[in-house]
Design a protein around this motif. Sequence first.
Motif, mmCIF file in Angstrom:
data_model
loop_
_atom_site.group_PDB
_atom_site.id
_atom_site.type_symbol
_atom_site.label_atom_id
_atom_site.label_comp_id
_atom_site.label_asym_id
_atom_site.label_seq_id
_atom_site.Cartn_x
_atom_site.Cartn_y
_atom_site.Cartn_z
ATOM 1 N N GLN A 21 0.897 -1.245 0.029
ATOM 2 C CA GLN A 21 0.054 0.004 -0.177
ATOM 3 C C GLN A 21 0.858 1.387 0.091
ATOM 4 O OE1 GLN A 21 -3.239 -0.014 2.864
ATOM 5 N NE2 GLN A 21 -3.930 2.144 2.078
ATOM 6 N N HIS A 22 0.734 2.014 -1.054
ATOM 7 C CA HIS A 22 1.606 3.099 -1.169
ATOM 8 C C HIS A 22 0.915 4.458 -0.283
ATOM 9 C CE1 HIS A 22 3.944 1.441 -4.481
ATOM 10 N NE2 HIS A 22 2.807 0.965 -4.801
ATOM 11 N N ALA A 23 1.728 5.540 -0.572
ATOM 12 C CA ALA A 23 1.213 6.735 0.339
ATOM 13 C C ALA A 23 -0.153 7.233 -0.091
ATOM 14 C CB ALA A 23 2.487 7.921 0.297
ATOM 15 N N ASP A 24 -0.328 7.221 -1.213
ATOM 16 C CA ASP A 24 -1.491 7.739 -1.769
ATOM 17 C C ASP A 24 -2.760 6.899 -1.624
ATOM 18 O OD1 ASP A 24 -1.183 6.196 -3.804
ATOM 19 O OD2 ASP A 24 -0.981 7.401 -5.360
ATOM 20 N N GLY A 25 -2.600 5.762 -1.069
ATOM 21 C CA GLY A 25 -3.699 4.740 -0.815
ATOM 22 C C GLY A 25 -3.635 3.538 -1.788
ATOM 23 N N ARG A 26 -3.170 3.881 -2.901
ATOM 24 C CA ARG A 26 -2.889 2.872 -3.935
ATOM 25 C C ARG A 26 -2.337 1.477 -3.575
ATOM 26 N NH1 ARG A 26 0.905 3.111 -7.572
ATOM 27 N NH2 ARG A 26 1.996 4.701 -6.490
ATOM 28 N N VAL A 27 -3.099 0.392 -3.961
ATOM 29 C CA VAL A 27 -2.643 -0.890 -3.220
ATOM 30 C C VAL A 27 -2.358 -1.949 -4.548
ATOM 31 C CG1 VAL A 27 -3.313 -3.073 -2.348
ATOM 32 C CG2 VAL A 27 -4.222 -0.999 -1.246
ATOM 33 N N GLU A 28 -1.045 -2.437 -4.477
ATOM 34 C CA GLU A 28 -0.529 -3.522 -5.600
ATOM 35 C C GLU A 28 -0.397 -4.901 -4.845
ATOM 36 O OE1 GLU A 28 2.112 -1.892 -8.636
ATOM 37 O OE2 GLU A 28 2.935 -0.711 -6.718
ATOM 38 N N THR A 29 -0.940 -5.695 -5.625
ATOM 39 C CA THR A 29 -1.023 -7.034 -5.023
ATOM 40 C C THR A 29 -0.285 -8.058 -6.089
ATOM 41 O OG1 THR A 29 -2.951 -7.919 -6.008
ATOM 42 C CG2 THR A 29 -3.153 -6.870 -3.699
ATOM 43 N N ARG A 30 0.418 -8.948 -5.318
ATOM 44 C CA ARG A 30 1.247 -10.028 -6.163
ATOM 45 C C ARG A 30 1.054 -11.447 -5.391
ATOM 46 N NH1 ARG A 30 1.504 -6.039 -8.980
ATOM 47 N NH2 ARG A 30 3.389 -5.058 -9.998
ATOM 48 N N THR A 31 1.105 -12.405 -6.459
ATOM 49 C CA THR A 31 1.390 -14.020 -5.827
ATOM 50 C C THR A 31 2.738 -14.055 -6.210
ATOM 51 O OG1 THR A 31 -1.035 -14.192 -5.705
ATOM 52 C CG2 THR A 31 0.530 -16.156 -6.145
ATOM 53 N N VAL A 32 3.597 -14.647 -5.270
ATOM 54 C CA VAL A 32 4.868 -14.886 -5.481
ATOM 55 C C VAL A 32 5.051 -16.423 -5.501
ATOM 56 C CG1 VAL A 32 7.452 -15.102 -4.871
ATOM 57 C CG2 VAL A 32 5.877 -12.984 -4.665
ATOM 58 N N LEU A 33 5.443 -17.160 -6.633
ATOM 59 C CA LEU A 33 5.462 -18.536 -6.844
ATOM 60 C C LEU A 33 7.041 -18.887 -6.366
ATOM 61 C CD1 LEU A 33 3.644 -19.064 -10.227
ATOM 62 C CD2 LEU A 33 2.776 -19.276 -7.978
ATOM 63 N N PHE A 34 7.165 -20.244 -5.541
ATOM 64 C CA PHE A 34 8.130 -20.668 -5.164
ATOM 65 C C PHE A 34 8.294 -22.340 -4.995
ATOM 66 C CE2 PHE A 34 6.166 -19.817 -1.492
ATOM 67 C CZ PHE A 34 6.527 -20.769 -0.352
ATOM 68 N N SER A 35 9.476 -22.883 -5.206
ATOM 69 C CA SER A 35 9.494 -24.211 -4.926
ATOM 70 C C SER A 35 10.392 -24.734 -3.878
ATOM 71 C CB SER A 35 10.399 -24.897 -6.354
ATOM 72 O OG SER A 35 11.488 -24.243 -6.418
ATOM 73 N N GLU A 36 11.008 -23.703 -3.191
ATOM 74 C CA GLU A 36 11.573 -24.149 -1.962
ATOM 75 C C GLU A 36 10.609 -24.288 -0.858
ATOM 76 O OE1 GLU A 36 12.115 -21.505 -3.834
ATOM 77 O OE2 GLU A 36 14.104 -20.372 -3.413
ATOM 78 N N PRO A 37 11.087 -25.208 0.352
ATOM 79 C CA PRO A 37 10.162 -24.997 1.410
ATOM 80 C C PRO A 37 9.653 -23.807 2.102
ATOM 81 C CG PRO A 37 11.959 -26.768 1.655
ATOM 82 C CD PRO A 37 12.170 -25.702 0.600
ATOM 83 N N THR A 38 10.726 -22.926 2.185
ATOM 84 C CA THR A 38 10.538 -21.508 2.636
ATOM 85 C C THR A 38 11.188 -20.426 1.822
ATOM 86 O OG1 THR A 38 11.927 -21.508 4.192
ATOM 87 C CG2 THR A 38 9.840 -22.575 4.948
ATOM 88 N N ILE A 39 10.639 -19.367 2.005
ATOM 89 C CA ILE A 39 11.650 -18.043 1.516
ATOM 90 C C ILE A 39 11.523 -17.058 2.469
ATOM 91 C CG2 ILE A 39 11.589 -18.861 -1.055
ATOM 92 C CD1 ILE A 39 9.625 -16.595 -1.475
ATOM 93 N N SER A 40 12.461 -16.044 2.507
ATOM 94 C CA SER A 40 12.194 -15.027 3.455
ATOM 95 C C SER A 40 11.220 -13.842 2.832
ATOM 96 C CB SER A 40 13.568 -14.516 3.482
ATOM 97 O OG SER A 40 14.021 -13.464 2.488
ATOM 98 N N GLY A 41 10.804 -13.030 3.711
ATOM 99 C CA GLY A 41 9.989 -11.967 3.364
ATOM 100 C C GLY A 41 10.674 -11.122 2.328
ATOM 101 N N LEU A 42 11.866 -10.900 2.544
ATOM 102 C CA LEU A 42 12.744 -10.102 1.508
ATOM 103 C C LEU A 42 12.842 -10.600 0.146
ATOM 104 C CD1 LEU A 42 14.173 -7.309 1.302
ATOM 105 C CD2 LEU A 42 16.202 -8.512 2.073
ATOM 106 N N GLU A 43 12.994 -12.029 0.213
ATOM 107 C CA GLU A 43 13.064 -12.676 -1.044
ATOM 108 C C GLU A 43 11.412 -12.691 -1.823
ATOM 109 O OE1 GLU A 43 16.150 -16.426 -0.593
ATOM 110 O OE2 GLU A 43 14.736 -16.457 0.684
#
Length: 713
Positions: A21-43
């Motif tokens: 959510q940006h400063a002007d209220g705009r919201v962007e969403t994504r679905t991140v696909l991954f094959s590892e058991p876990t990934i970090s929030g930064l990744e």
Amino acid sequence: MSTLPTRAAKTIPNTIGLVVQHADGRVETRTVLFSEPTISGLEALQRSGLALELSGALVCRIGGTGCPSADCFCGCPAPFDPCFYWSYFNWNGHAWDFAAVGAGERQLHDGDVDGWRWSQGQPPDASAFTQLAVQRALAWLHTQQQADGSFPGFGVGATADAVIALAAANEKAADWRVGQGPSALAYLATQAGTFASSAAATGKLILAVAAADANPTDFGGINLLTRLATFADAGGRFGASNWDQAYAILALRASQAPIPHDAAGHLLAAQTTAGGWGFMPGDTAGVDSTALVMQALIAAGEPLNSPAMTQAVAFLHTQQNQDGGFPYQSPFPTSVSSTALALQGLLAVSDNPLAAGWTISNTTPFQALLAQQSAAGGFVGFSGPNDLFSTVSALPALVGKPLPLRGRQVALDHALTWLHSQQQADGSFGAPGQSADAVFAAVSGGQDPATWTQGGPSLLAYLASQAMTYTLSSTAAAGKLTLAALASRPDRAPNDFGGVNVGARVLDAFDPGSGQIGSSLFDHGFGLLAMSAQYAPGRWLSRAWLRQQQLANGGWELGSGWGADTNTTAVALQALLAAGEPADAASVQHGLTFLRQQQNPDGGFPYQKPCGYPACDATDVNSTAYVVQALVAAGHDPDGWAWSQHITATNQITLTLHTPLDALLARQSQDGGFAGFSGANDLYATVQAVPAVALRAQPLASRATWYYPGIRR
């Protein structure tokens, strides 16, 4: 609206949701696909495709919002109050939790959802998670569409329900297809004749067609309203079941067609002593039938607090399960489709399903619905964790929209019919300015203003008779008439309209030294639009002059010291863009930022806020229409997520999605006119609304022709 990437193969089994959510209220969403058991929030953030600037593990900028990596704490200048930064949160199933560890340390698993917001530590809005849920559902739904445009399940009805769901989520069913195959709407057109075999089926098809911006009176070669009438008796009864009657009433309202006087009475007579309705009159009441009938009765004009509606709400209370959701009928388990219908029924009667009275075990019906969504995006149902019927049932409830959904084509047709009925015997609509606006409305709706007549002169003939005096009244008038002349006859140069070179009248007001046109911003805006429509020399200089008039807040003002307003800003943006200003230019983006700050929670726009006279900060049709045209000119979707709002005031329903187009369509009367100063059917509001509903910006037509002083008449 943007659509999320879909699961490409079973070798990538894990998904993470991401909300920004940006400063002007705009919201962007994504679905991140991954094959590892876990990934970090930064990744996860790095794999989202969003533009990032990092300083080590610190997130400085996302998608243009934030600080450069060389000065990651620029949002926190001394004395550090206020301090803006990218705050990191995790969704716990009900709300956002502030992350206990940094994004580089937190490990995410399949189905987790992360949230980021440029703020002073505030979490993303709760509605931001709804946007992710909706787009996940849409992404999964995309994978289910068949090559012929249909959706599998229970026959043609599954596709009709899917089209309604898409419209509720502001998707265009006419654009949903597999490869180059037929669209979902095109598929329905091929099946219309056979599917419309009962009042309920015909009504559902009409609801889908109207919501998808198509014409129910001519769909698949059939007039569906005529077909619906074949199932009615003289007393306003459609078919045999309560669903026949409810769908028929909803369809008539969606089509802005008259509802038989006794139609609602048949449903009221079928209400059980328990307060609800069953599928057939006399059946035991159930949640699905009750919620559908509630929507139909409200559409037919039943008061929100009538005894029938009060009893229906009380019945739904008796059916709610301990998990917050609703079954088809108590004491069965919670069903996605029943919970979704119950939400729509409650919203129809303006009962807030997020309120404490509907919260059980700390869970609202809305949260109970969200809990049934799988990581893949579908909702649980008879066929498993990703069930098509459940998913298309859930989508309208997720965005908080009861039936019927309003469609642009039905709105346009009825607005033009009403507008034409207001034409006077001399061909005018009162004054030349309103008559020129009526030309824009007619052309935007695909009609020829030369054929608009009430037995005397045509609309175009009237304007031609007024060309001499009207173009001399102001530069804005000359510009508007030039635009009208080009719009109505784009194959002809406007150098002889009623014996007047109307295009040259604009050039008379052009100052070649400064680039200014006329004396006011409206003069300049309409003058520059007219010059650009004629590809006239000097428009580059006039564009530069207009840029210089932009205020610090991004808007434009009609006169010095008046303050920026939405109408002048919207005209200025259309003029800049028509004159060649790039849509991504700082001037345009700054203007759009101003408009975003002016938007009201209902999705619409006021003339100005803050303002100095009563109600000037309330949404009005004219201001909203001007802004919609500016958004269209800038390449924005005025019916998309980027311009959506949710009502968030205390005790108000907070889950309903509102866009500028929603705000416009909600202000159209059953007669076809739009609300304004003179009431529910206001001429000035209607002529302004029609081009916006048609998604047409100025200039409506252009012609490469210049007008020099030597050829003026």
